[in-house]
Design a protein around this motif. Structure first.
Motif, short mmCIF file in Angstrom:
data_model
loop_
_atom_site.label_atom_id
_atom_site.label_comp_id
_atom_site.label_asym_id
_atom_site.label_seq_id
_atom_site.Cartn_x
_atom_site.Cartn_y
_atom_site.Cartn_z
N LYS A 133 -29.92 72.35 18.72
CA LYS A 133 -30.67 71.70 17.65
C LYS A 133 -29.68 71.00 16.73
O LYS A 133 -28.48 71.27 16.77
N LYS A 134 -30.19 70.11 15.90
CA LYS A 134 -29.31 69.40 14.96
C LYS A 134 -28.62 70.38 14.02
O LYS A 134 -27.46 70.18 13.66
N LYS A 135 -29.31 71.45 13.66
CA LYS A 135 -28.71 72.47 12.79
C LYS A 135 -27.53 73.14 13.50
O LYS A 135 -26.52 73.45 12.87
N ASP A 136 -27.66 73.35 14.82
CA ASP A 136 -26.55 73.92 15.59
C ASP A 136 -25.35 72.99 15.57
O ASP A 136 -24.20 73.45 15.48
N LEU A 137 -25.61 71.69 15.66
CA LEU A 137 -24.53 70.70 15.61
C LEU A 137 -23.84 70.72 14.25
O LEU A 137 -22.61 70.66 14.17
N GLU A 138 -24.62 70.83 13.18
CA GLU A 138 -24.04 70.91 11.83
C GLU A 138 -23.03 72.05 11.75
O GLU A 138 -21.93 71.87 11.25
N THR A 139 -23.43 73.20 12.26
CA THR A 139 -22.57 74.38 12.21
C THR A 139 -21.35 74.22 13.12
O THR A 139 -20.22 74.46 12.69
N ALA A 140 -21.57 73.80 14.35
CA ALA A 140 -20.48 73.69 15.33
C ALA A 140 -19.44 72.66 14.92
O ALA A 140 -18.25 72.86 15.11
#
Length: 67
Positions: free
Chosen positions: A18-25
């Motif tokens: 998800k886009k939220k996962d990308l933010e974190t990664a």
């Protein structure tokens, strides 16, 4: 000339992220994701962080489109 991040969104789907996962990664902000959703420019540093997090190149996540 505009920038399209459709390749990035497709890559996230392929990686089941998800886009939220990308933010974190990639350690980027929600504001940056919002800018990319709108097709706005982001810095080369941001593109580099995303590429490092997803183990890809800039060509894999973005393309330039002639208007």
């Amino acid at each position: 000339m505009t920038v399209s991040y459709k390749k990035l969104w497709k890559l996230l789907i392929d990686k089941d992220m998800k886009k939220k996962d990308l933010e974190t990664a990639a350690n980027i902000s929600n504001y940056t994701i919002t800018k990319m959703n709108r097709g706005e420019n982001v810095t080369v540093e941001v593109i580099g962080k995303i590429c490092k997090a997803l183990n890809c190149t800039a060509d894999d996540i973005m393309e330039f489109i002639d208007e």
